[in-house]
Write a protein that holds these residues in place. Structure first.
Motif, PDB file in Angstrom:
ATOM      1  N   HIS A 203     -11.847   4.151  18.934  1.00  0.00           N
ATOM      2  CA  HIS A 203     -11.108   3.569  18.134  1.00  0.00           C
ATOM      3  C   HIS A 203      -9.840   3.254  18.813  1.00  0.00           C
ATOM      4  O   HIS A 203     -10.161   1.939  19.585  1.00  0.00           O
ATOM      5  CB  HIS A 203      -9.544   5.375  18.847  1.00  0.00           C
TER       6      HIS A 203
ATOM      7  N   GLY B 283     -19.009  11.641  16.200  1.00  0.00           N
ATOM      8  CA  GLY B 283     -19.406  10.391  15.847  1.00  0.00           C
ATOM      9  C   GLY B 283     -21.096  10.084  15.835  1.00  0.00           C
ATOM     10  O   GLY B 283     -21.455   8.781  15.198  1.00  0.00           O
TER      11      GLY B 283
ATOM     12  N   GLU C 105     -12.990   2.267  15.695  1.00  0.00           N
ATOM     13  CA  GLU C 105     -13.869   2.790  15.464  1.00  0.00           C
ATOM     14  C   GLU C 105     -15.500   1.857  15.354  1.00  0.00           C
ATOM     15  O   GLU C 105     -16.739   2.384  15.312  1.00  0.00           O
ATOM     16  CB  GLU C 105     -13.800   4.167  14.289  1.00  0.00           C
TER      17      GLU C 105
ATOM     18  N   ALA D 271      -9.475   8.305  11.567  1.00  0.00           N
ATOM     19  CA  ALA D 271      -9.961   7.440  10.948  1.00  0.00           C
ATOM     20  C   ALA D 271     -10.169   8.059   9.748  1.00  0.00           C
ATOM     21  O   ALA D 271     -11.228   7.598   9.044  1.00  0.00           O
ATOM     22  CB  ALA D 271     -11.600   7.092  11.529  1.00  0.00           C
TER      23      ALA D 271
ATOM     24  N   LYS E 163     -18.017   6.816  21.360  1.00  0.00           N
ATOM     25  CA  LYS E 163     -16.324   7.147  21.337  1.00  0.00           C
ATOM     26  C   LYS E 163     -16.065   5.740  21.257  1.00  0.00           C
ATOM     27  O   LYS E 163     -16.089   4.881  21.743  1.00  0.00           O
ATOM     28  CB  LYS E 163     -15.904   8.096  20.306  1.00  0.00           C
TER      29      LYS E 163
ATOM     30  N   ARG F 262     -15.345  13.571  13.185  1.00  0.00           N
ATOM     31  CA  ARG F 262     -15.228  12.126  13.263  1.00  0.00           C
ATOM     32  C   ARG F 262     -13.788  12.186  13.451  1.00  0.00           C
ATOM     33  O   ARG F 262     -13.201  12.965  13.199  1.00  0.00           O
ATOM     34  CB  ARG F 262     -15.115  12.037  12.109  1.00  0.00           C
TER      35      ARG F 262
END
Length: 307
Positions: free
Chosen positions: A4, A132, A240, A158, A2, A154
């Protein structure tokens, strides 16, 4: 795995270093990156449940359970979960009190602390393996898919729907707090009233100027929910996609691709932990300052008490 948030200049650097492979994959018809729209998992009547909404519920329930466990048996000398919760809440309270003042923080702390904790843990939840990467996609065989295009989980922030909803909740509360602090007449005077001590023709000129400034201020106020939501959504969504790119920098051979997809993103995961806090702090502080600006009174020292 994952990902961010990342600042946009990092995305530009990524586009330069990895732009050619991306272009080649696009020519091959391979969809890269996180889709803009969160996939729908199921519908309950008119309610459409998306993967980001599911993550929001999971994080919210987790926070509630943790708070219940931490406060179940309160101790005079806290330890464990109680100690962490008290440290977090007290730290946020002292920070906000130093910014917006003692009186205002007593009225608004519940919202600012909640929004900070929800955003931060939502960002951190997005870093967990499987968020994700577990879901559905175009099949390549009976038990395999080419790429997860519809993840079950998810990142909550996002999804623009999530960030915009939080911004609109704040906007509604901002209006309530503004009228409570100023009244209707005071609110209008705050926007359009002349500032400063002027007399004679200069005062008339200042009235005209500040009426025009008041209309600009209204536009700024109406734009705040948009800027708040896009700032948080854009940073998280960009991160992401950047983490997606980091895990796919090497395509062949298979063993090297697997190794690189594990090793390369590791430094970015540590950065993501920091980013999760920073983005939550930015959202909280901006909303707090916006509230202070409408609730303060210049002739009363703005209601801020230095510490």
């Amino acid at each position: 795995m994952k990902r961010h948030f990342r600042l946009f200049f990092l995305l530009a650097a990524l586009a330069i270093t990895a732009g050619a492979p991306f272009a080649a994959r696009a020519a091959e018809g391979i969809d890269e990156g996180l889709p803009l729209k969160a996939p729908t998992l199921f519908e309950v009547g008119p309610l459409v449940v998306t993967s980001s909404m599911l993550v929001t519920w999971i994080v919210a329930v987790g926070i509630i359970i943790f708070a219940q466990v931490a406060t179940r048996n309160l101790k005079e000398v806290p330890d464990g979960a109680q100690n962490f919760l008290e440290w977090l809440v007290e730290g946020l309270y002292n920070l906000l009190e130093g910014i917006i003042g003692h009186q205002l923080v007593k009225k608004t702390f519940w919202f600012f602390a909640t929004i900070f904790i929800l955003i931060m843990f939502s960002n951190w939840f997005g870093l967990l393996p499987g968020v994700g990467t577990i879901g559905f996609g175009p099949p390549t065989g009976p038990f395999s898919i080419a790429k997860v295009t519809e993840p079950i989980f998810r990142g909550a922030n996002a999804d623009f729907n999530m960030t915009f909803a939080m911004a609109m909740v704040f906007f509604a509360l901002w209006i309530i707090w503004a009228f409570q602090a100023n009244g209707f007449g005071g609110f209008i005077l705050h926007l359009f009233g002349p500032k400063g001590d002027t007399k004679g023709p200069l005062k008339a000129l200042m009235i005209v100027i500040f009426i025009a400034v008041g209309f600009l201020e209204i536009i700024s106020i109406l734009f705040r929910p948009v800027s708040l939501s896009f700032r948080l959504y854009g940073n998280i969504y960009a991160g992401e996609n950047m983490m997606e790119a980091m895990t796919n920098l090497v395509r062949h051979p298979a063993w090297l691709k697997l190794l690189c997809s594990i090793v390369i993103p590791i430094p970015f995961y540590f950065m993501e932990l920091l980013v999760g806090v920073v983005q939550a702090m930015v959202f909280m502080l901006l909303t707090a300052v916006f509230t202070l600006l409408i609730c303060q009174h210049g002739d009363e020292g703005h209601g801020v008490h230095p510490h």
